[in-house]
Design an enzyme around this catalytic site. Structure first.
Site, PDB file in Angstrom:
ATOM      1  N   ASP A   9      75.584 -16.940  34.376  1.00 32.28           N
ATOM      2  CA  ASP A   9      74.691 -16.904  35.563  1.00 32.28           C
ATOM      3  C   ASP A   9      75.060 -15.668  36.191  1.00 32.28           C
ATOM      4  OD1 ASP A   9      73.503 -18.758  38.379  1.00 32.28           O
ATOM      5  OD2 ASP A   9      73.214 -16.680  38.020  1.00 32.28           O
ATOM      6  N   GLY A  31      62.848 -15.199  37.461  1.00 31.99           N
ATOM      7  CA  GLY A  31      63.802 -14.676  36.490  1.00 31.99           C
ATOM      8  C   GLY A  31      65.005 -14.543  37.351  1.00 31.99           C
ATOM      9  N   ASP A  33      65.841 -11.874  38.894  1.00 30.77           N
ATOM     10  CA  ASP A  33      65.289 -11.332  40.380  1.00 30.77           C
ATOM     11  C   ASP A  33      65.167 -12.459  41.363  1.00 30.77           C
ATOM     12  OD1 ASP A  33      62.541  -9.307  41.364  1.00 30.77           O
ATOM     13  OD2 ASP A  33      64.285  -9.704  42.292  1.00 30.77           O
ATOM     14  N   SER A 116      64.393  -6.624  31.084  1.00 30.83           N
ATOM     15  CA  SER A 116      62.958  -6.585  30.417  1.00 30.83           C
ATOM     16  C   SER A 116      62.645  -7.650  29.096  1.00 30.83           C
ATOM     17  CB  SER A 116      62.705  -4.992  29.943  1.00 30.83           C
ATOM     18  OG  SER A 116      62.334  -4.155  30.830  1.00 30.83           O
ATOM     19  N   THR A 117      63.684  -8.343  28.788  1.00 30.53           N
ATOM     20  CA  THR A 117      63.470  -9.006  27.739  1.00 30.53           C
ATOM     21  C   THR A 117      63.026 -10.569  28.082  1.00 30.53           C
ATOM     22  OG1 THR A 117      65.874 -10.168  27.665  1.00 30.53           O
ATOM     23  CG2 THR A 117      65.197  -7.994  26.343  1.00 30.53           C
ATOM     24  N   VAL A 119      60.531 -11.869  31.182  1.00 25.50           N
ATOM     25  CA  VAL A 119      58.961 -12.005  31.727  1.00 25.50           C
ATOM     26  C   VAL A 119      58.103 -10.691  31.212  1.00 25.50           C
ATOM     27  CG1 VAL A 119      57.397 -11.511  33.848  1.00 25.50           C
ATOM     28  CG2 VAL A 119      59.106 -13.387  33.752  1.00 25.50           C
ATOM     29  N   TYR A 120      59.097  -9.540  30.980  1.00 20.10           N
ATOM     30  CA  TYR A 120      58.243  -8.226  30.675  1.00 20.10           C
ATOM     31  C   TYR A 120      58.171  -8.298  28.712  1.00 20.10           C
ATOM     32  CZ  TYR A 120      57.973  -6.289  35.344  1.00 20.10           C
ATOM     33  OH  TYR A 120      57.616  -6.033  36.464  1.00 20.10           O
TER      34      TYR A 120
END
Ligand code: APR
Length: 167
Positions: A9, A31, A33, A116-117, A119-120
Site C-alpha cells: 500500500d 483507487g 487516489d 493508469s492500469t 480504472v483507466y
C-alpha cells in the site's frame, strides 16, 4: 538510481514523495487516489482545491500531511482509448514530470503506483515497460531510489518482468 519493486500500500511508504494516480480535477476519487486522500486527511484536499486541476501527463505537488511521505505528487495518467490517442507518450510524461518535481524538492526516494492500469484500463503489459524505461532513462541528480508499489500480484509480476527485461 536504484529501482525497487514493493508489494503493498503506497500510503504506508516512508519516502520523500509518493505519486498519486489522480484525475484532472485533483479532487480525489477511487483507487489509489482515494486511499491517499483518506490517509493524508482533509487538508490534502484543501491544498488540491487551490491547484486548479492538472492536465493529463502533467504533475503538481502538495504536502503529504498525515502520510509518512513528505510530499504527494499528483499526476493524471491517460485513460486507455485503444492506444492511438497518444496514451503511451502521456503515460511517459506522467512518470517524467513526477520525477522532475521530485528533483526540484531534492527528494532522495520516491514511490510510484502503477499509473493508469486500474480504472483507466491501460494494459499492464504495455504500461509497466513504459514506466520502467522512463525511470531508467531519467537523469536523476538527487533521487537515489525509485519504488514501484504494486497493490496486487499480477501488477507485481508485470513490473518484475519489465524490470528484468530492462536489465
Ligand atoms: N497503493 C498502491 N497501489 C494502489 C493502491 C494503494 N493503496 N490502491 C490501488 N492501487 C493500484 C491499483 O490496483 C492499480 O494497480 O493503483 C493502480 C492504479 O489504479 P487506479 O487507482 O484505479 O488509478 P488509474 O487507473 O490511474 O485511474 C485513475 O481512478 O481513482 C480514480 O481519481 C482517480 O479518476 C482517477 C482514476
Amino acid at each position: 538510481m536504484e529501482i525497487t519493486l514493493v508489494r503493498g500500500d503506497i500510503t504506508q511508504m516512508k519516502v520523500d514523495a509518493i505519486v498519486n494516480a489522480a484525475n484532472c480535477t485533483l479532487l480525489g476519487g477511487g483507487g489509489v487516489d482515494g486511499a491517499i486522500h483518506r490517509a493524508a486527511g482533509r487538508r490534502l484536499l484543501e491544498e488540491c482545491k487551490a491547484l486548479g486541476g492538472c492536465k493529463t501527463g502533467e504533475a503538481k505537488i502538495t504536502q503529504g500531511y498525515r502520510l509518512p511521505a513528505t510530499w504527494v505528487i499528483h499526476t493524471p495518467g491517460p485513460r486507455w482509448g485503444g492506444g492511438s490517442h497518444g496514451e503511451p507518450q502521456l503515460l511517459e510524461n506522467s512518470y517524467r514530470n513526477s520525477l522532475i518535481l521530485a528533483e526540484e524538492k531534492k527528494c532522495r526516494t520516491i514511490a510510484f503506483p502503477s499509473i493508469s492500469t486500474g480504472v483507466y484500463h491501460f494494459p499492464l503489459d504495455l504500461a509497466a515497460p513504459i514506466a520502467i524505461r522512463t525511470v531508467r532513462d531519467f537523469p536523476a541528480r538527487f533521487i537515489e531510489t525509485v519504488f514501484f508499489v504494486c497493490f496486487d500480484k499480477k501488477t507485481f509480476q508485470a513490473y518484475s518482468s519489465a524490470l528484468n527485461a530492462s536489465r
